[in-house]
Design a protein around this motif. Structure first.
Motif, short mmCIF file in Angstrom:
data_model
loop_
_atom_site.label_atom_id
_atom_site.label_comp_id
_atom_site.label_asym_id
_atom_site.label_seq_id
_atom_site.Cartn_x
_atom_site.Cartn_y
_atom_site.Cartn_z
N LEU A 166 35.63 34.74 13.81
CA LEU A 166 36.43 33.56 14.77
C LEU A 166 36.78 34.16 16.25
O LEU A 166 36.02 33.14 17.18
N ASP A 167 36.38 35.55 16.22
CA ASP A 167 36.01 36.31 17.58
C ASP A 167 34.78 36.17 17.81
O ASP A 167 35.10 35.58 19.66
N GLY A 168 34.92 35.48 17.14
CA GLY A 168 32.57 35.90 17.20
C GLY A 168 32.44 34.50 18.08
O GLY A 168 31.82 34.64 18.82
N ALA A 169 32.88 34.11 17.21
CA ALA A 169 32.09 32.28 16.61
C ALA A 169 33.26 31.88 18.52
O ALA A 169 31.85 30.93 19.41
N VAL A 170 34.73 32.13 18.79
CA VAL A 170 34.63 31.57 20.60
C VAL A 170 34.73 32.12 20.94
O VAL A 170 33.44 31.38 21.95
N ARG A 171 34.16 33.64 20.88
CA ARG A 171 33.18 34.40 22.53
C ARG A 171 31.79 33.56 22.60
O ARG A 171 30.79 33.38 23.37
N THR A 172 31.05 33.18 21.22
CA THR A 172 29.82 32.85 21.60
C THR A 172 29.70 31.06 21.85
O THR A 172 29.16 31.13 22.50
N ARG A 173 30.32 30.94 21.21
CA ARG A 173 30.77 29.03 22.02
C ARG A 173 31.04 29.07 22.82
O ARG A 173 30.65 28.04 23.97
N PRO A 194 31.42 32.19 26.13
CA PRO A 194 31.71 32.72 26.99
C PRO A 194 32.63 32.95 28.33
O PRO A 194 32.27 32.21 28.31
N SER A 195 33.26 33.60 28.87
CA SER A 195 34.44 33.92 29.56
C SER A 195 34.99 35.45 29.41
O SER A 195 34.41 36.23 29.06
N ARG A 196 35.00 35.59 30.85
CA ARG A 196 35.94 37.10 31.09
C ARG A 196 36.95 37.05 30.30
O ARG A 196 37.58 38.21 29.60
N PHE A 197 38.06 36.33 29.88
CA PHE A 197 39.04 35.30 29.82
C PHE A 197 38.64 35.53 27.84
O PHE A 197 37.87 35.14 27.92
N PRO A 198 39.48 36.49 27.20
CA PRO A 198 39.77 36.43 25.91
C PRO A 198 40.63 35.69 25.26
O PRO A 198 41.37 35.45 24.31
N TRP A 199 39.47 35.21 25.06
CA TRP A 199 40.01 33.45 24.40
C TRP A 199 40.29 34.13 22.29
O TRP A 199 41.40 32.54 22.17
N GLY A 200 39.16 33.76 22.61
CA GLY A 200 38.96 34.19 20.18
C GLY A 200 40.22 35.22 20.45
O GLY A 200 40.73 34.97 19.62
N ILE A 201 40.99 36.32 21.20
CA ILE A 201 41.79 37.22 20.56
C ILE A 201 43.23 36.19 20.83
O ILE A 201 43.67 36.67 20.09
N LEU A 202 42.95 35.85 22.01
CA LEU A 202 44.44 34.58 21.81
C LEU A 202 44.79 33.67 20.85
O LEU A 202 45.53 33.64 19.91
N LEU A 203 43.32 33.24 20.73
CA LEU A 203 43.40 32.13 19.34
C LEU A 203 43.64 33.25 17.91
O LEU A 203 44.93 32.45 17.39
N VAL A 204 43.57 34.19 17.57
CA VAL A 204 44.00 35.07 16.52
C VAL A 204 44.93 35.43 16.89
O VAL A 204 46.13 34.89 15.74
N ASN A 205 46.21 35.54 17.64
CA ASN A 205 47.19 36.42 17.90
C ASN A 205 48.31 34.95 17.25
O ASN A 205 48.86 34.96 17.16
N VAL A 206 47.98 33.93 18.61
CA VAL A 206 48.41 32.47 17.95
C VAL A 206 48.48 31.59 16.99
O VAL A 206 49.27 31.80 16.26
N LEU A 207 47.36 31.62 16.12
CA LEU A 207 47.17 31.69 14.74
C LEU A 207 47.69 32.95 12.86
O LEU A 207 48.33 31.93 12.68
#
Length: 120
Positions: A19-26, A28-41
């Protein structure tokens, strides 16, 4: 039980990686959106599982899925490492946003999951 916890934890870690890899690929940002999404879910699921157990579900579900899967899935240590990395790189505002956003969003998600399960 140990085998189930280990398997669930491994599946959670693999799901986080994907999930984190998919978010970062789709997005790209300096902000860690993938990790935030993982922790919220993960917090949402853990709150929901806790609510189910409070309503009489077998507590072993919370142990295997909560401690095992969610424990492997979520990564607050990475979130805090990302916060420090952002601040060190000169993005103090993004670091603060990550810190407070993670705290606020995960607590809200857990409460929502708990409330949802209690309503069922």
């Amino acid at each position: 039980m140990i085998l189930l916890l280990t398997l669930a934890g491994g599946l959670g870690a693999a799901a986080r990686f994907v999930l984190d890899g998919a978010v970062r690929t789709r997005w790209p940002s300096r902000f860690p959106w993938g990790i935030l999404l993982v922790n919220v879910l993960g917090s949402l699921v853990l709150g929901f599982l806790t609510g189910l157990v409070l309503n009489g579900a077998d507590p072993q579900w919370r142990l295997v899925l909560g401690v095992g899967f969610c424990g492997g899935f979520t990564t607050f240590s990475t979130a805090m490492t990302d916060t420090v990395r952002l601040a060190r790189d000169g993005s103090v505002r993004l670091g603060l946003l990550n810190l407070l956003g993670t705290l606020g969003a995960t607590v809200t998600a857990a409460a929502f999951g708990l409330g949802l399960a209690v309503l069922l």
